[in-house]
Design a protein around this motif. Structure first.
Motif, mmCIF file in Angstrom:
data_model
loop_
_atom_site.group_PDB
_atom_site.id
_atom_site.type_symbol
_atom_site.label_atom_id
_atom_site.label_comp_id
_atom_site.label_asym_id
_atom_site.label_seq_id
_atom_site.Cartn_x
_atom_site.Cartn_y
_atom_site.Cartn_z
ATOM 1 N N GLN A 1 18.588 35.025 39.177
ATOM 2 C CA GLN A 1 18.829 34.334 38.240
ATOM 3 C C GLN A 1 17.701 34.251 36.895
ATOM 4 O O GLN A 1 16.451 34.346 37.458
ATOM 5 N N PRO A 2 17.839 33.937 35.885
ATOM 6 C CA PRO A 2 17.029 34.032 34.838
ATOM 7 C C PRO A 2 15.912 32.957 34.718
ATOM 8 O O PRO A 2 16.463 31.912 35.309
ATOM 9 N N SER A 3 14.798 33.180 34.596
ATOM 10 C CA SER A 3 13.869 32.251 34.693
ATOM 11 C C SER A 3 13.950 31.035 33.641
ATOM 12 O O SER A 3 14.751 31.169 32.585
ATOM 13 N N ALA A 4 13.256 29.775 34.135
ATOM 14 C CA ALA A 4 13.386 28.758 33.270
ATOM 15 C C ALA A 4 12.823 29.095 31.671
ATOM 16 O O ALA A 4 13.796 28.482 30.885
ATOM 17 N N ARG B 1 15.604 30.692 30.044
ATOM 18 C CA ARG B 1 16.881 29.843 29.674
ATOM 19 C C ARG B 1 16.259 29.142 28.366
ATOM 20 O O ARG B 1 17.243 28.726 27.387
ATOM 21 N N ALA C 1 16.739 31.145 25.426
ATOM 22 C CA ALA C 1 17.855 31.395 24.980
ATOM 23 C C ALA C 1 18.711 30.285 24.402
ATOM 24 O O ALA C 1 19.536 30.276 23.490
ATOM 25 N N THR C 2 18.062 29.037 24.799
ATOM 26 C CA THR C 2 18.955 27.720 24.169
ATOM 27 C C THR C 2 18.279 27.535 22.862
ATOM 28 O O THR C 2 18.947 27.009 21.917
#
Length: 312
Positions: free
Chosen positions: A19-22, A25, A28-29
């Protein structure tokens, strides 16, 4: 008969996709907003930084080789020079007078439009129209169509009833500028306060009427406290725009007769006196004042949103 035993086969672990790290993410947002952020920095922040740097120099455009670093001397001159101090005081008078008059008239019109009557939509459209007029066009309208001592509407009406024929701009220059701004900004205040009136709790008002409260008591104890945040918002937003107003002063009086506010003084210092450093210092002070007012406005807006969310 011989029994055979089979050794248990070890289970192969199933690998789940990583899973991508926080932080990844979050980036990316935010990535789609980066072009807008870069554009805003290039268009607004870099010119402001350049203005801040120029304000620290004694810089006359007519003598570019005589440019020298003076630190905060330009700010000291803005705050101590009699003419510049007068422009600051004129800005305060202009802003306070226009905001208070616009709020009072806007509240009266909002209370009128909150009632149901035939043709309310047409009346609302007509009352909003002044806010949609280009500021320079509005100032020209007041200067030539209303204020002109020879063919203006005001003197025409006074001549019809046998009254005097005053020169409105010469006799009351600051009031003439304020009147044109009040005419233009009253619809803005009206819209904000009308939104506040239409968000009232109607059940609470009906309960007050059942208990015998008259219209004035309902307005004083229910409507006015409910509109407090909207009044604050209108005052703060109006102050942000009117502090920076240049069109009305430039068009109606050309800064004469004691009506030169701080933005017009910046224009005079930069385009007429070619004092880039002094004009930049005055402009920085205008920006700082606008930022302070805008900070309070954002707090009021956020508190209004919180109240609406809690009410929902």
């Amino acid at each position: 008969m011989t029994a055979t035993t089979t050794a248990p086969v070890a289970a192969t672990p199933v690998r789940t996709p990583k899973q991508p790290s926080a932080r990844l993410r979050a980036w990316a947002t935010r990535a789609p907003l980066l072009p807008a952020l870069v554009f805003m920095i290039v268009v607004t922040q870099l010119p402001f930084v350049a203005t801040l740097v120029i304000s620290l120099f004694d810089w006359n455009a007519l003598y570019p080789k005589a440019r020298r670093f003076t630190g905060l001397d330009n700010y000291r001159q803005v705050l101590t020079d009699a003419y510049l101090r007068h422009s600051v005081w004129t800005t305060v008078l202009l802003t306070v007078g226009v905001v208070l008059a616009s709020l009072v008239l806007g509240l009266a019109l909002a209370l009128l439009l909150d009632r149901r009557f035939r043709g309310r939509g047409i009346v609302r459209t007509l009352l909003i129209a002044p806010f949609l007029v280009v500021p320079v066009a509005a100032a020209l309208l007041w200067k030539h169509v209303l204020y002109n001592p020879e063919y203006g509407l005001f003197n025409g009406l006074l001549h019809y009833v046998g009254g005097p024929q005053p020169d409105w701009i010469s006799n009351t220059p600051l009031l003439a500028v304020e009147a044109s701004l009040v005419w233009q900004w009253t619809p803005f205040m009206m819209l904000i306060l009308l939104a506040g009136l239409q968000s009232r709790d109607q059940q609470q008002i009906e309960a007050a009427r059942v208990d015998g409260a008259n219209d004035w008591q309902i307005f004083r104890h229910l409507t006015l406290p409910h509109l407090r945040r909207y009044l604050e918002l209108g005052a703060l937003l109006g102050s942000i725009y009117i502090v920076q107003n240049f069109d009305a002063v430039f068009t109606i009086t050309s800064g004469g007769l004691g009506t030169a506010n701080l933005p017009y003084t910046v224009y005079q210092s930069f385009y007429q006196a070619h004092e880039n450093g002094l004009a930049s210092a005055a402009g920085v002070l205008v920006v700082i004042g606008s930022i302070v007012i805008a900070t309070f406005a954002l707090r009021v807006v956020s508190s209004l949103f919180r109240e609406e969310v809690s009410r929902a």
